[in-house]
Enzyme design. Structure first.
Site, PDB file in Angstrom:
ATOM      1  N   GLY A  83      -4.458   3.215   1.380  1.00 16.30           N
ATOM      2  CA  GLY A  83      -3.072   3.476   0.956  1.00 16.30           C
ATOM      3  C   GLY A  83      -2.974   4.769   0.167  1.00 16.30           C
ATOM      4  O   GLY A  83      -2.272   4.847  -0.835  1.00 16.30           O
ATOM      5  N   GLY A 122       2.294   7.319  -3.368  1.00 11.59           N
ATOM      6  CA  GLY A 122       2.293   6.410  -4.519  1.00 11.59           C
ATOM      7  C   GLY A 122       1.029   6.503  -5.362  1.00 11.59           C
ATOM      8  O   GLY A 122       0.426   7.574  -5.535  1.00 11.59           O
ATOM      9  N   TYR A 171       4.193 -12.178  -1.938  1.00 16.90           N
ATOM     10  CA  TYR A 171       3.535 -11.054  -2.624  1.00 16.90           C
ATOM     11  C   TYR A 171       2.661 -11.578  -3.761  1.00 16.90           C
ATOM     12  O   TYR A 171       1.513 -11.151  -3.925  1.00 16.90           O
ATOM     13  CB  TYR A 171       4.622 -10.093  -3.144  1.00 16.90           C
TER      14      TYR A 171
END
Ligand SMILES: NC(=O)c1ccc[n+]([C@@H]2O[C@H](COP(=O)([O-])OP(=O)(O)OC[C@H]3O[C@@H](n4cnc5c(N)ncnc54)[C@H](OP(=O)(O)O)[C@@H]3O)[C@@H](O)[C@H]2O)c1
Length: 316
Positions: free
Chosen positions: A22, A26, A176
């Site tokens: 990822g 971010g 989540y």
């Protein structure tokens, strides 16, 4: 821990190889950037070619002497995870740092290509498979580290063994939270197993606090619809409370690089009154439940087909 620990405290990482999942944006981008600036060869592992290549280009533009590489990895697809680890092993010998950072949050109930709930697979199970397939490469390097990214919301999570894929009951916060609790259970269970096997790999847990990032930004392409009311509200709250992503990266950077980091400590992003500095956080009680951890581990091996044969033991 130094209460003002920051990126200037990262040691010299020349000669080290790191993977950051990822890393296209971010918090992951900032982790990759700092590891590279401090001398590590960094593999940016994300699913989108253009966004990940652009992230590599930005790092090189800001710090031309860095060594970065793009390798596509879609955690929502176990074939992609296997392809990634095969390519990594062809190109590299050992692995010093693996930061399991990639994550997704929000959207309707979605199944991945493998037929698993999206939060569960992207945030947790894909990383379980990735780490297992890289275990032999990690154990080639003394003091190698696996860093797992959780969230404050893990303390509200529960592992719904009766409905792991949220087919009977779904809410994105519930899904989540389950995946982020699974990240913590995995981090501590992996550490216990590595210690028992004596393979020299450390597994550490972290969370960025609240950081401004692409999370909950609304991913119509992934979700097939715009943000809902709850997603909007959480996004607004995140924007108000959040610190910049580069500060959100510090807890993971501490766990990945600081010589005094220990696997028993859960390092988190502090909020008020010292936002942005890593500090020692309270581990949610559910994350320390060894029976749950072991059960989740065994189910994860079956679901992924990735077995940690070198560190599995009956004596935990
Ligand atoms: N931001 C916060 O306040 C906060 C708080 C607690 C925990 N966290 C955790 O911090 C981590 C980083 O999140 P973030 O806030 O930086 O969010 P972000 O900006 O949305 O970044 C998420 C990263 O994960 C990648 N990703 C998403 N799905 C993927 C998949 N299927 N395969 C591979 N990569 C995938 C994204 O790639 P694309 O560019 O292709 O989407 C992106 O690079 C996550 O684990 C999150 O749960 C964040």
């Amino acid at each position: 821990m130094n209460p003002k620990w920051n990126a200037a405290n990262i040691p010299d990482l020349r000669g080290r190889t790191a993977i950051v999942t990822g890393a296209s944006g971010g918090v992951g981008y900032e982790i990759a950037f700092q590891l590279a600036v401090h001398g590590a060869h960094v593999i940016l592992a994300s699913r989108n070619h253009d966004r990940t290549s652009e992230a590599a280009r930005r790092i090189k533009a800001a710090a031309p002497k860095t060594s970065v590489e793009v390798q596509l990895l879609d955690l929502a697809d176990l074939h992609s995870v296997r392809r990634f680890t095969t390519t990594f092993s062809e190109r590299h010998h050992g692995l010093d740092i693996l930061v399991n950072n990639a994550g997704a949050s929000g959207g309707p109930h979605r199944l991945t290509k493998d037929g698993l709930e999206a939060h569960f697979q992207i945030n947790y199970l894909g990383h379980f498979a990735l780490t297992g397939l890289l275990m032999s490469r990690l154990s080639l390097r003394a003091g190698s580290r696996v860093v797992s990214m959780s969230s404050d919301i893990a303390s509200q999570g529960r592992i719904h063994f009766e409905d792991l894929q949220s087919q009977h009951k779904y809410g994105f916060v519930r899904a989540y939270a389950q995946s982020k609790l699974a990240n913590l259970l995995f981090a501590f269970e992996l550490d216990r197993r590595c210690r028992q096997a004596g393979n020299g790999v450390m597994s550490l847990a972290t969370n960025p606090g609240v950081a401004r990032s692409g999370l909950l930004i609304g991913k119509d392409a992934d979700w097939g619809r715009p943000r809902s009311g709850t997603e909007n509200l959480l996004r607004i709250l995140q924007n108000i409370l959040a610190q910049p992503a580069e500060k959100g990266a510090l807890p993971a950077l501490y766990q990945a690089t600081d010589p005094s980091a220990t696997s028993s400590e859960y390092v988190i992003g502090t909020k008020w009154p010292r936002p942005g500095y890593p500090s020692s956080g309270k581990i949610p009680r559910a994350a320390l439940d060894r029976t749950t951890a072991r059960q989740l581990w065994e189910i994860s091996e079956k679901l992924t087909g990735v077995y940690y044969t070198s560190i599995n033991t009956d004596h935990l």
